[in-house]
Design an enzyme around this catalytic site. Structure first.
Site, PDB file in Angstrom:
ATOM      1  N   CYS A   1       0.830  -1.212   0.000  1.00 40.52           N
ATOM      2  CA  CYS A   1       0.000   0.000   0.000  1.00 40.52           C
ATOM      3  C   CYS A   1       0.863   1.260   0.000  1.00 40.52           C
ATOM      4  CB  CYS A   1      -0.933  -0.023   1.206  1.00 40.52           C
ATOM      5  SG  CYS A   1      -1.936   1.452   1.325  1.00 40.52           S
TER       6      CYS A   1
ATOM      7  N   CYS B   1      -1.705   1.764  -2.925  1.00 36.29           N
ATOM      8  CA  CYS B   1      -2.684   2.841  -2.725  1.00 36.29           C
ATOM      9  C   CYS B   1      -2.076   4.247  -2.708  1.00 36.29           C
ATOM     10  CB  CYS B   1      -3.415   2.668  -1.388  1.00 36.29           C
ATOM     11  SG  CYS B   1      -3.407   1.036  -0.660  1.00 36.29           S
TER      12      CYS B   1
ATOM     13  N   LYS C   1      -0.097   5.440  -5.906  1.00 30.04           N
ATOM     14  CA  LYS C   1      -1.126   5.455  -6.961  1.00 30.04           C
ATOM     15  C   LYS C   1      -1.990   6.709  -6.863  1.00 30.04           C
ATOM     16  CE  LYS C   1      -4.969   4.031  -6.011  1.00 30.04           C
ATOM     17  NZ  LYS C   1      -5.551   2.716  -5.979  1.00 30.04           N
TER      18      LYS C   1
ATOM     19  N   TYR D   1      -9.270  -3.105 -11.148  1.00 33.07           N
ATOM     20  CA  TYR D   1      -9.152  -1.717 -10.711  1.00 33.07           C
ATOM     21  C   TYR D   1      -7.770  -1.127 -10.968  1.00 33.07           C
ATOM     22  CZ  TYR D   1      -6.838  -2.762  -6.226  1.00 33.07           C
ATOM     23  OH  TYR D   1      -5.948  -3.148  -5.265  1.00 33.07           O
TER      24      TYR D   1
ATOM     25  N   GLU E   1      -7.227   2.271 -13.105  1.00 31.07           N
ATOM     26  CA  GLU E   1      -6.613   3.444 -12.476  1.00 31.07           C
ATOM     27  C   GLU E   1      -5.400   3.924 -13.277  1.00 31.07           C
ATOM     28  OE1 GLU E   1      -8.005   2.588  -7.888  1.00 31.07           O
ATOM     29  OE2 GLU E   1      -6.047   1.885  -8.488  1.00 31.07           O
TER      30      GLU E   1
ATOM     31  N   HIS F   1     -26.907  21.315  -0.218  1.00 28.80           N
ATOM     32  CA  HIS F   1     -27.079  21.868  -1.549  1.00 28.80           C
ATOM     33  C   HIS F   1     -26.077  22.981  -1.804  1.00 28.80           C
ATOM     34  CE1 HIS F   1     -29.340  22.661  -5.165  1.00 28.80           C
ATOM     35  NE2 HIS F   1     -29.333  23.948  -4.883  1.00 28.80           N
TER      36      HIS F   1
ATOM     37  N   GLU G   1     -26.128  15.104  -2.540  1.00 28.65           N
ATOM     38  CA  GLU G   1     -27.537  15.254  -2.135  1.00 28.65           C
ATOM     39  C   GLU G   1     -28.453  14.370  -2.972  1.00 28.65           C
ATOM     40  OE1 GLU G   1     -29.446  19.130  -2.849  1.00 28.65           O
ATOM     41  OE2 GLU G   1     -27.908  19.558  -4.327  1.00 28.65           O
TER      42      GLU G   1
HETATM   43  C1  LIG Z   1      -1.269  -0.770  -7.510  1.00 29.56           C
HETATM   44  C2  LIG Z   1      -2.097  -1.076  -6.288  1.00 29.56           C
HETATM   45  C3  LIG Z   1      -3.021  -0.157  -5.851  1.00 29.56           C
HETATM   46  C4  LIG Z   1      -3.778  -0.425  -4.710  1.00 29.56           C
HETATM   47  N1  LIG Z   1      -4.689   0.513  -4.318  1.00 29.56           N
HETATM   48  C5  LIG Z   1      -5.444   0.281  -3.220  1.00 29.56           C
HETATM   49  C6  LIG Z   1      -6.354   1.259  -2.749  1.00 29.56           C
HETATM   50  O1  LIG Z   1      -6.507   2.321  -3.352  1.00 29.56           O
HETATM   51  N2  LIG Z   1      -7.060   1.000  -1.631  1.00 29.56           N
HETATM   52  C7  LIG Z   1      -6.917  -0.173  -0.944  1.00 29.56           C
HETATM   53  O2  LIG Z   1      -7.573  -0.361   0.088  1.00 29.56           O
HETATM   54  N3  LIG Z   1      -6.054  -1.122  -1.364  1.00 29.56           N
HETATM   55  C8  LIG Z   1      -5.314  -0.919  -2.477  1.00 29.56           C
HETATM   56  N4  LIG Z   1      -4.408  -1.870  -2.890  1.00 29.56           N
HETATM   57  C9  LIG Z   1      -4.334  -3.150  -2.149  1.00 29.56           C
HETATM   58  C10 LIG Z   1      -3.490  -2.995  -0.894  1.00 29.56           C
HETATM   59  O3  LIG Z   1      -2.224  -2.496  -1.239  1.00 29.56           O
HETATM   60  C11 LIG Z   1      -3.375  -4.348  -0.198  1.00 29.56           C
HETATM   61  O4  LIG Z   1      -4.660  -4.861   0.057  1.00 29.56           O
HETATM   62  C12 LIG Z   1      -2.616  -4.244   1.125  1.00 29.56           C
HETATM   63  O5  LIG Z   1      -1.335  -3.721   0.935  1.00 29.56           O
HETATM   64  C13 LIG Z   1      -2.547  -5.634   1.796  1.00 29.56           C
HETATM   65  O6  LIG Z   1      -1.758  -5.582   2.961  1.00 29.56           O
HETATM   66  P1  LIG Z   1      -0.962  -6.861   3.462  1.00 29.56           P
HETATM   67  O7  LIG Z   1      -0.367  -6.469   4.765  1.00 29.56           O
HETATM   68  O8  LIG Z   1      -1.837  -8.044   3.395  1.00 29.56           O
HETATM   69  O9  LIG Z   1       0.172  -7.116   2.375  1.00 29.56           O
HETATM   70  P2  LIG Z   1       1.359  -6.172   1.887  1.00 29.56           P
HETATM   71  O10 LIG Z   1       1.050  -4.750   2.091  1.00 29.56           O
HETATM   72  O11 LIG Z   1       1.675  -6.622   0.496  1.00 29.56           O
HETATM   73  O12 LIG Z   1       2.572  -6.527   2.868  1.00 29.56           O
HETATM   74  C14 LIG Z   1       3.213  -7.763   2.828  1.00 29.56           C
HETATM   75  C15 LIG Z   1       4.669  -7.533   3.183  1.00 29.56           C
HETATM   76  O13 LIG Z   1       5.286  -8.787   3.470  1.00 29.56           O
HETATM   77  C16 LIG Z   1       6.616  -8.763   2.981  1.00 29.56           C
HETATM   78  N5  LIG Z   1       7.038 -10.165   2.846  1.00 29.56           N
HETATM   79  C17 LIG Z   1       6.539 -11.090   1.981  1.00 29.56           C
HETATM   80  N6  LIG Z   1       7.108 -12.293   2.216  1.00 29.56           N
HETATM   81  C18 LIG Z   1       7.980 -12.113   3.251  1.00 29.56           C
HETATM   82  C19 LIG Z   1       8.861 -12.996   3.963  1.00 29.56           C
HETATM   83  N7  LIG Z   1       8.901 -14.310   3.672  1.00 29.56           N
HETATM   84  N8  LIG Z   1       9.631 -12.490   4.951  1.00 29.56           N
HETATM   85  C20 LIG Z   1       9.579 -11.150   5.254  1.00 29.56           C
HETATM   86  N9  LIG Z   1       8.743 -10.274   4.615  1.00 29.56           N
HETATM   87  C21 LIG Z   1       7.951 -10.759   3.635  1.00 29.56           C
HETATM   88  C22 LIG Z   1       6.510  -8.009   1.682  1.00 29.56           C
HETATM   89  O14 LIG Z   1       7.757  -7.458   1.284  1.00 29.56           O
HETATM   90  C23 LIG Z   1       5.476  -6.931   2.031  1.00 29.56           C
HETATM   91  O15 LIG Z   1       6.082  -5.734   2.458  1.00 29.56           O
HETATM   92  C24 LIG Z   1      -3.606  -1.633  -4.009  1.00 29.56           C
HETATM   93  C25 LIG Z   1      -2.668  -2.567  -4.454  1.00 29.56           C
HETATM   94  C26 LIG Z   1      -1.919  -2.289  -5.588  1.00 29.56           C
HETATM   95  C27 LIG Z   1      -0.901  -3.299  -6.051  1.00 29.56           C
END
Ligand SMILES: Cc1cc2nc3c(=O)[nH]c(=O)nc-3n(C[C@H](O)[C@H](O)[C@H](O)COP(=O)(O)OP(=O)(O)OC[C@H]3O[C@@H](n4cnc5c(N)ncnc54)[C@H](O)[C@@H]3O)c2cc1C
Length: 455
Positions: free
Chosen positions: A40, A45, A48, A174, A178, A431, A436
């Site tokens: 994110c 997010c 973006k 999406y 976007e 308004h 609205e």
């Molecule tokens: C282009 C794009 C736009 C988006 N826009 C939106 C939006 O506008 N609104 C919204 O709500 N959501 C949006 N999302 C979705 C949102 O980013 C995800 O839903 C959110 O980041 C999920 O969080 P998470 O903690 O599950 O995973 P992540 O945020 O992906 O975090 C997982 C982390 O784990 C780390 N990792 C993975 N494996 C290992 C390992 N074995 N050891 C150590 N670290 C590891 C990774 O490096 C990463 O940093 C968007 C996604 C993308 C790709």
């Protein structure tokens, strides 16, 4: 055991779970292999939305002329935008890391993998933990076609050295929509290539149809029902071949063709944590995996892949395990937005989903926003309510138009509380606004789902 809780992944879900758990005085470790804040903050997010906003300024400069401003839009400096974006993302990275530090969590900047159900290898170091959370998120995927390596994925789009003049975006989810809006608003010719007849599969039909109109008004060339089979490089140009044989010439091919859960190489098979056919970790309503002391949350479970959902899950698990407050979160009426141009926001059921449960009253309004009466820009808004006939509850709210995400957040509260159409009707509007319209929809557009109910 070294830790009460070890969290794998420092993204939206992992950071929240680790921070709240450490705040309860527990011994918490958290490993992040790439960037604090996860997808994110770094490649999702946040950056973006900054790029979307960059595009909006260009459009506003054009629109201002209709309001008497003698503004001449100059060229856009992509490198300057990316540098400013990077500065802001670095600042946020630091905040995420400090939040964990201040809460007392032990930070590991390394990859973590399972050795056995209570032991992890974290960058070569063995650590043991009572409870373990898998919060590893997901990765973008390319289509498995020859020349796929010539295309980029969303992670790369945030670091392009220069703005391409022509972009072909593959996909119509999406992220595809976007980025089509971003590149078009910054001056590129955009081809949007997708297999479905309409973009944004799974969204309400009126939204999807209004989006097609909006994409066309932005000058984006749509290629529905198209199946790319090959990419070739010819000098600086990329040539995309379709199954039907015709070709498309472009400067950049962008795969926005989905994401896959990041479970590969974690060692889940050897510790008995079950995954489904797409590699997502299977969890119950309390985020427990098939190993009762191992939990998974956020995108790695591939249910509702949104940052606020991941954060809510992280917080709920910390409260449940260590805060004497066992709780889950509801995935009903989760509002969500697509930052297209103009944006889309939605909450609850589509008309098609709602109609499966019985008759629904549908209210639709389409209009030219006040701003564009003067700007001259061809832009229409659409908003819609879906009301369950039996209970009169508003079960779906959908909007395409300026400020739709800002408006939908408030409507979501009403829907979570079970608001009826009569509640909407007795609410006085503000308004003049587009919002609205949601409280002045008096004439039913149609009834849906009758035949199903009569069966
Ligand atoms: C282009 C794009 C736009 C988006 N826009 C939106 C939006 O506008 N609104 C919204 O709500 N959501 C949006 N999302 C979705 C949102 O980013 C995800 O839903 C959110 O980041 C999920 O969080 P998470 O903690 O599950 O995973 P992540 O945020 O992906 O975090 C997982 C982390 O784990 C780390 N990792 C993975 N494996 C290992 C390992 N074995 N050891 C150590 N670290 C590891 C990774 O490096 C990463 O940093 C968007 C996604 C993308 C790709």
């Amino acid at each position: 055991m070294d830790f009460d809780l070890f969290v794998i992944g420092g993204g939206s879900a992992g950071v929240r779970c680790a921070r709240i758990s450490a705040g309860y005085g527990k011994r918490v470790g958290v490993a992040e292999e790439r960037f604090w804040g996860g997808t994110c903050v770094n490649v999702g997010c946040v950056p973006k939305k900054l790029l979307v906003q960059a595009g909006e300024y260009g459009a506003w400069a054009e629109d201002a002329v209709g309001f008497g401003w003698q503004i001449k839009k100059g060229p856009h400096d992509w490198a300057k935008l990316i540098a400013a974006k990077d500065k802001e993302i670095n600042r946020l990275n630091g905040i995420y890391k400090r939040l964990l530090d201040n809460a007392g969590a032990k930070i590991f900047e390394a990859r973590a993998t399972f050795i056995d159900p209570h032991t992890l290898d974290v960058g070569g170091q063995r650590v043991t933990a009572e409870h373990i959370v898998i919060a590893t998120g997901g990765h973008p995927v390319r289509l498995p076609i020859p020349g796929a390596e010539l295309g980029i994925i969303s992670d790369d789009a945030f670091y392009l050295p220069r703005m391409p003049e022509r972009v072909a975006i593959l996909g119509s989810g999406y992220i595809a929509i976007e980025f089509a809006g971003i590149f078009a608003a910054l001056g590129a010719h955009v081809d949007l290539v997708y297999r479905q007849p309409l973009p944004l599969r799974g969204f309400d039909m009126d939204l999807r149809e209004s989006l097609v109109e909006a994409l066309g008004a932005q000058g984006i060339a749509l290629h529905p029902g198209s199946r790319p089979v090959k990419i070739e490089a010819r000098g600086d140009e990329k040539v995309l071949t379709f199954g039907e044989g015709h070709k498309l010439h472009t400067d950049l091919v962008f795969f926005a063709t989905g994401r896959t859960p990041a479970t590969r190489g974690l060692g889940l098979d050897k510790i008995g944590v079950a995954t489904n056919d797409v590699g997502a970790v299977v969890v119950d309503h309390q985020l427990r995996t098939s190993q009762p002391h191992i939990y998974a949350m956020g995108d790695v479970t591939d249910r509702l892949n949104l940052t606020p959902v991941a954060i809510a899950e992280g917080h709920a698990l910390a409260d449940t395990l260590f805060g004497h407050n066992p709780r889950g979160i509801s995935l009903r009426n989760v509002p969500t937005a697509v930052f297209s141009t103009p944006p889309i926001a939605t909450c609850g059921l589509t008309e098609e989903q709602a109609a499966e449960h019985g008759p629904v009253d549908v209210y639709v309004s389409k209009f030219t926003p006040m701003r564009h009466a003067l700007s001259g820009r061809a832009r229409r808004s659409m908003l819609k309510l879906v009301v369950d006939q039996a209970s009169q509850k508003v079960v779906g709210a959908h909007m395409l138009g300026e400020d739709a995400p800002e408006i939908m957040q408030g409507l979501a509260i009403a829907m979570v509380m079970g608001a009826t159409k009569a509640d909407f009707d007795r609410t006085i509007g503000i308004h003049p606004t587009a919002a609205e319209e949601f409280v002045t929809l008096r004439t039913r557009t149609r009834v849906a789902g009758v035949a199903k109910a009569a069966e």
